[in-house]
Each structure stands twice: as structure tokens, then as C-alpha cells.
Design a protein around this motif. Structure first.
Motif, PDB file in Angstrom:
ATOM      1  N   SER A  14     -17.054  30.561 -42.479  1.00 47.24           N
ATOM      2  CA  SER A  14     -17.525  29.338 -42.744  1.00 47.24           C
ATOM      3  C   SER A  14     -16.858  28.251 -43.362  1.00 47.24           C
ATOM      4  O   SER A  14     -16.626  28.388 -44.530  1.00 47.24           O
ATOM      5  CB  SER A  14     -18.497  28.414 -42.194  1.00 47.24           C
ATOM      6  OG  SER A  14     -19.196  27.615 -42.478  1.00 47.24           O
ATOM      7  N   ILE A  62     -21.555  33.292 -36.407  1.00 52.29           N
ATOM      8  CA  ILE A  62     -21.549  32.457 -36.747  1.00 52.29           C
ATOM      9  C   ILE A  62     -21.103  30.974 -35.652  1.00 52.29           C
ATOM     10  O   ILE A  62     -21.124  31.347 -34.016  1.00 52.29           O
ATOM     11  CB  ILE A  62     -20.803  31.986 -38.101  1.00 52.29           C
ATOM     12  CG1 ILE A  62     -19.739  32.387 -37.277  1.00 52.29           C
ATOM     13  CG2 ILE A  62     -20.467  32.980 -38.855  1.00 52.29           C
ATOM     14  CD1 ILE A  62     -18.205  31.808 -38.907  1.00 52.29           C
ATOM     15  N   ASN A  66     -18.186  26.044 -37.772  1.00 47.58           N
ATOM     16  CA  ASN A  66     -17.666  26.184 -38.498  1.00 47.58           C
ATOM     17  C   ASN A  66     -16.080  26.971 -38.668  1.00 47.58           C
ATOM     18  O   ASN A  66     -15.796  26.733 -40.374  1.00 47.58           O
ATOM     19  CB  ASN A  66     -19.036  26.723 -39.125  1.00 47.58           C
ATOM     20  CG  ASN A  66     -20.122  25.154 -39.554  1.00 47.58           C
ATOM     21  OD1 ASN A  66     -19.636  24.258 -39.591  1.00 47.58           O
ATOM     22  ND2 ASN A  66     -21.451  25.955 -39.478  1.00 47.58           N
ATOM     23  N   ILE A  67     -16.208  27.293 -38.033  1.00 45.76           N
ATOM     24  CA  ILE A  67     -14.872  28.377 -37.977  1.00 45.76           C
ATOM     25  C   ILE A  67     -13.067  27.934 -37.667  1.00 45.76           C
ATOM     26  O   ILE A  67     -12.396  28.362 -38.081  1.00 45.76           O
ATOM     27  CB  ILE A  67     -14.659  29.677 -36.869  1.00 45.76           C
ATOM     28  CG1 ILE A  67     -15.048  29.716 -35.915  1.00 45.76           C
ATOM     29  CG2 ILE A  67     -16.142  30.453 -37.619  1.00 45.76           C
ATOM     30  CD1 ILE A  67     -14.340  30.660 -34.546  1.00 45.76           C
TER      31      ILE A  67
END
Length: 134
Positions: A14, A62, A66-67
Motif C-alpha cells: 500500500s 487490501i 491504496n495499491i
């Protein structure tokens, strides 16, 4: 550029990672994997592009938002000159154990699915018409 795609073993790191060294190592991994798929006939995009990222996970997932940034940054100077060229973005996550169907299987995606472990499928294509919203 018409289409550039590659896969990277996951899980992704992230942008919010507390350990900056881990984030930088992830960007390096993404870049190295992208370079493996880059051919000398391809040209770095100078116009607007669309970035498509699909994260195929097994147990750890996740947030998709955020990636994106580490991946965008990692392929600057390869797939495109600057990440400001990314005008369109499609980010998805799919559970490898889930029930999903793949239409028009592309060999690169097939390679990732054949591995049987989590990975990311990343595609950079020319951006769609900027004057048309769908």
C-alpha cells in the motif's frame, strides 16, 4: 502505444505502508516485472492512457485505492512519460477462490491464473475518447 500488460506476484504494498523501504522495494519489483514484458518494438506513451489493475488475492486483501500510486510511479518512463498522463483508471480486486468469469482470456492473465497464487494484472492502454463519458 496500444496495449502493454504484465503481471506481478502479490500481495501489493500500500501507498500507506509505514515502512518506506518496503514500499520502495515493491516499486522496484513492479518495475522489474514490467521490464520483463516490455518489448523493444513498444514505444513509451506520450498521450493520455488508461491504467487497469486487477488484484487477484487469496486470503489477504487490501483497499484497492491504496495499491494504485506505487504501481503508477513504478512504470514512469517505461509505459508512459509521466503519471499525469493517466486520465482513466480501473482498479479491481477478485478473490482467487471466488466465482468469476474471464471473457477474452489474454495469455498474460492466463499465466497469472495458472500460478495459483495471488498476483496483479496490470494493463496500460490508450485512453478512451476524452469527449465521451459512459
Amino acid at each position: 502505444m496500444t496495449r502493454f500488460e504484465f503481471i506481478v506476484d502479490g500481495p501489493p504494498v500500500s501507498q500507506q505502508a509505514r515502512r518506506r523501504d518496503r514500499l520502495e522495494a515493491w516499486k522496484t519489483t513492479v518495475r522489474q516485472e514490467a521490464e520483463k514484458y516490455w518489448s523493444s518494438e513498444q514505444k513509451t506513451a506520450t498521450g493520455l492512457v488508461m491504467l487497469q489493475i486487477t488484484y487477484f488475492y487469496d486470503s489477504v486483501e487490501i483497499d484497492v485505492d491504496n495499491i494504485v500510486k506505487p504501481i503508477q510511479d513504478a512504470i514512469i518512463g517505461l509505459a508512459y512519460v509521466d503519471d499525469k498522463q493517466v486520465s482513466d483508471l480501473l482498479v479491481r480486486k477478485r478473490n482467487l477462490s471466488g466465482n468469476f468469469k474471464v471473457k477474452d482470456m489474454i495469455s498474460t492473465l492466463g499465466q497469472g491464473l495458472d500460478r495459483g497464487k495471488q498476483f496483479l494484472h496490470i494493463v496500460v492502454i490508450d485512453a478512451p475518447d476524452q469527449e465521451v463519458l459512459t
